[in-house]
Design an enzyme around this catalytic site. Structure first.
Site, PDB file in Angstrom:
ATOM      1  N   ASP A 335     -25.736  20.199  25.251  1.00 40.60           N
ATOM      2  CA  ASP A 335     -26.397  20.885  24.122  1.00 40.60           C
ATOM      3  C   ASP A 335     -27.689  21.608  24.458  1.00 40.60           C
ATOM      4  O   ASP A 335     -28.188  22.362  23.625  1.00 40.60           O
ATOM      5  CB  ASP A 335     -26.784  19.922  22.983  1.00 40.60           C
ATOM      6  CG  ASP A 335     -25.633  19.163  22.410  1.00 40.60           C
ATOM      7  OD1 ASP A 335     -24.490  19.462  22.782  1.00 40.60           O
ATOM      8  OD2 ASP A 335     -25.875  18.270  21.588  1.00 40.60           O
ATOM      9  N   ASP A 557     -21.410   8.880  17.075  1.00 41.66           N
ATOM     10  CA  ASP A 557     -22.212  10.083  17.331  1.00 41.66           C
ATOM     11  C   ASP A 557     -23.613   9.972  16.737  1.00 41.66           C
ATOM     12  O   ASP A 557     -24.519  10.688  17.157  1.00 41.66           O
ATOM     13  CB  ASP A 557     -21.538  11.311  16.719  1.00 41.66           C
ATOM     14  CG  ASP A 557     -20.219  11.635  17.393  1.00 41.66           C
ATOM     15  OD1 ASP A 557     -20.174  11.635  18.636  1.00 41.66           O
ATOM     16  OD2 ASP A 557     -19.226  11.882  16.681  1.00 41.66           O
TER      17      ASP A 557
HETATM   18  C1  BGC Z   1     -25.566   9.311  22.313  1.00 46.22           C
HETATM   19  C2  BGC Z   1     -25.808   8.434  23.522  1.00 46.22           C
HETATM   20  C3  BGC Z   1     -24.539   7.739  23.919  1.00 46.22           C
HETATM   21  C4  BGC Z   1     -23.427   8.723  24.101  1.00 46.22           C
HETATM   22  C5  BGC Z   1     -22.119   8.063  24.428  1.00 46.22           C
HETATM   23  C6  BGC Z   1     -24.427  10.225  22.566  1.00 46.22           C
HETATM   24  O1  BGC Z   1     -24.135  10.927  21.413  1.00 46.22           O
HETATM   25  O2  BGC Z   1     -26.727  10.041  22.018  1.00 46.22           O
HETATM   26  O3  BGC Z   1     -26.799   7.507  23.221  1.00 46.22           O
HETATM   27  O4  BGC Z   1     -24.722   7.024  25.111  1.00 46.22           O
HETATM   28  O5  BGC Z   1     -23.270   9.503  22.938  1.00 46.22           O
HETATM   29  O6  BGC Z   1     -21.618   7.344  23.363  1.00 46.22           O
END
Ligand code: BGC
Length: 617
Positions: A335, A557
């Site tokens: 992103d 998410d």
């Molecule tokens: C989160 C992380 C997480 C990753 C995998 C991301 O959206 O911000 O903290 O480790 O997803 O689940």
């Protein structure tokens, strides 16, 4: 106005206004090459069969078939198993089984194969007993006969070192390679780090999956059986905070060294192993959203912290010579540069942009200096950067940052799209964005907002061209995160419906993406597991070199603010709305009834994604 988080959302440019494996590998890769050596079969073929994962009761297989004769307009592959291997599903062709014999006929999109070209049908099977690789293959009735190397006797489950093939799966000759891949080592820098390699199965993820399997087993053994298969696929290790490096960030996820040590124990003698690690902690991270806001401030001091406390320790660990045989795939800062391109109207993104650019430059420099690390930079997804007004500037931004590194564009091995997003790899019933319905092109439908790229396949092809145009090597590889973009289940259309007479009704009837709005990105209701991790899903000549699972399916998410907690992101609120910047307001599409922080296990989401997997698990 827009939202925007990437994988999260994209900023919708004012569309109406301005138009504007890995594979898993548990059982080891059984590589088997047969070549036509007989003049009578000059119109021959080469077939390379690999077991892409093997759980002891199920496995994945792919067959790279290369046309050694005149071009094919259609093809049918056939081969037989010696055991009770039973087809479950397959892709890149129509798979069928009769007795022990498996046949695959081409799909509409891959029937034409040029002389020297390849296709790679792949499927999933169940079995019991011995899973011996087939020894003979035919295409269009012509046997791909010749030297058959010894088959891998890999009846054993994953962790057992394979006794096996003295040669790694051969790379089809058309694959460019910057250096020969040495059998057995991750050393040397190859063109496609997934090719001929097994993949690291993250035990942390398997633990999350297996706990869910145990919980669901008593009440729903059928679901539990499907869920259990998820533990056999490779998912990425996320370095989402400084504490993640040592594994002190939470009680579930181990540190980087631990994962690398585990990868060494999983590695089979003589075969490289690929491990995916996500670099995700820039100063001012996630500037356009709140779900994954970072721990490091977007300041000069924050950049120094990122470099010295985050990138440097990671690089030191990865550079340890004992890990030199592991092909480390770094997914670089999801992103970030896309936000730098499209979200400058957001003050947090404008502030963070210089630190994103300098941070990514620093990360690329440090990681590229390690010969067995491969850098894949995140390019968001088609529903964010697909508009030409976004795509061109994005390619320039990626090139600007890469060219600032010591090695220039060579510090980037390739790019990844759809990281942690839900955009389908293909929209099979909407292949043509300019198709006229009711006097209007399909991309004028509200769902597409004049974005001509409906899916990741088309987007990646176009992005590849843009990126090479900006000076990146033609050898860059494109990856797609297919972990959650399957959209199977009862709402998936199965045939083209030509009845609707307006673009909006036509798109609604035929799209497999079940979101109401392509900018929805958080814990999407109705989503399913996508294509399994696959090497060269479209053959050796395609720039898409692998499907990977970067977002571990089942991990949330993000959460949203409530009366009892103030953090979180309104885009994750199932009762909230997203807007498209053109007056449209839509549900966030988040799964109703839950509120789970980013990265934490979200049981209902996992259950739903398994249920809606496409292809089915
Ligand atoms: C989160 C992380 C997480 C990753 C995998 C991301 O959206 O911000 O903290 O480790 O997803 O689940």
């Amino acid at each position: 106005m827009e939202q925007g988080k990437d994988r999260k959302a994209r900023r919708i440019t004012s569309a109406f206004v301005a138009a504007g494996m890995t594979l898993g590998v548990a059982g080891g890769l059984a590589a088997l090459t047969t070549t036509s050596s007989n003049a009578a079969t000059a119109a021959g073929c080469t077939a390379v069969y690999s077991t892409t994962w093997d759980s002891g009761s199920g496995f994945g297989a792919q067959v790279v078939i290369t046309d050694d004769g005149p071009a094919w307009s259609n093809w049918t592959l056939s081969y037989s198993y010696a055991g009770n291997q039973t087809l479950q599903n397959g892709w890149n062709g129509t798979w069928a089984q009769s007795g022990n014999t498996v046949t695959v006929t081409n799909a509409a999109y891959n029937g034409a194969v040029a002389s020297g070209g390849s296709v790679t049908p792949a499927g999933n099977f169940t079995y019991s007993g011995t899973n011996a690789a087939p020894t003979s293959f035919a295409v269009n009735g012509i046997t791909c006969s010749g030297t058959v190397p010894p088959t891998t006797p890999s009846t054993t489950p994953s962790t057992t070192p394979s006794t096996t093939p003295s040669t790694p799966p051969t790379t089809p000759s058309t694959t460019p390679s910057t250096s020969p891949s040495s059998p057995g080592g991750g050393t040397g820098h190859v063109a496609n780090p997934f090719l001929g390699a097994t993949s690291y199965l993250n035990p942390d993820y398997a633990g999350e999956v297996n706990a869910q399997v145990a919980a669901d087993q008593p009440s729903n053994p059928t679901l539990a059986a499907s869920e259990a298969k998820m533990a056999d696929f490779p998912t990425a290790v996320w370095m989402d905070k400084i504490a993640a490096i040592t594994g002190t960030g939470d009680s579930v996820h181990h540190g980087l060294q631990w994962h690398l040590d585990q990868a060494l124990t999983q590695q089979q003698a003589g075969t490289p192993i690929t491990l995916e690690v996500v670099i995700y902690d820039l100063p001012g991270r996630d500037c356009a959203a709140l779900a994954s806001n970072g721990e490091i401030p977007a300041t000069a001091a924050g950049l120094t912290e990122y470099e010295s406390q985050y990138i440097d320790p990671i690089s030191t660990i990865l550079a340890d010579p004992k890990y030199a045989g592991i092909r480390i795939v770094a997914i670089v800062e999801p992103d970030s540069l896309p936000n730098a391109v499209t979200n400058q109207s957001k003050p947090a993104c404008a502030t963070a942009t210089p630190f994103y650019e300098q941070g990514v430059e620093y990360a690329l420099n440090k990681l590229h200096a390690i010969p067995n690390v491969y850098n894949y930079v995140d390019i968001a997804h088609s529903a964010w950067l697909g508009w030409s007004s976004n795509m061109g500037p994005a390619a320039q931004e990626f090139a600007k940052v890469a060219k600032a590194t010591t090695a220039g564009v060579a510090s980037v091995d390739g790019f990844i799209s759809d990281t942690a997003n839900y955009t389908p790899t293909t929209e099979p019933f909407l292949p043509n964005s300019t198709l006229q319905i009711g006097g209007n092109p399909l991309d004028s439908a509200k769902f597409y907002q004049y974005n001509p790229y409906f899916d990741e396949y088309d987007y990646d092809q176009a992005m590849y061209t843009q990126l090479v145009g900006q000076g990146f090597s033609p050898n860059i590889g494109m990856l797609i995160d297919t972990s959650r973009n399957g959209w199977g289940g009862p709402n998936r259309p199965t045939v083209l419906n030509t009845s609707p007479t307006t673009v909006d009704t036509y798109v609604a009837a035929n799209k497999v993406d079940q979101r109401s709005f392509r900018g929805d990105w958080c814990n999407q209701n109705g989503a399913g597991i996508g294509a399994r991790p696959t090497v060269q899903p479209y053959g050796a000549a395609n720039h898409i070199i692998a499907f990977v699972w970067i977002k571990p399916p089942g991990e949330s998410d993000g959460d949203y603010p409530t009366a009892t907690h103030t953090h979180g992101d309104p885009h994750c609120d199932p009762n909230g709305t997203n807007t498209d910047g053109n007056g449209g307001t839509y549900s966030t599409g988040s799964i109703p009834g839950y509120d789970v922080p980013a990265g934490q296990w979200f049981a209902a989401e996992f259950q739903q994604e398994v249920t809606n997997a496409y292809p089915a698990l």
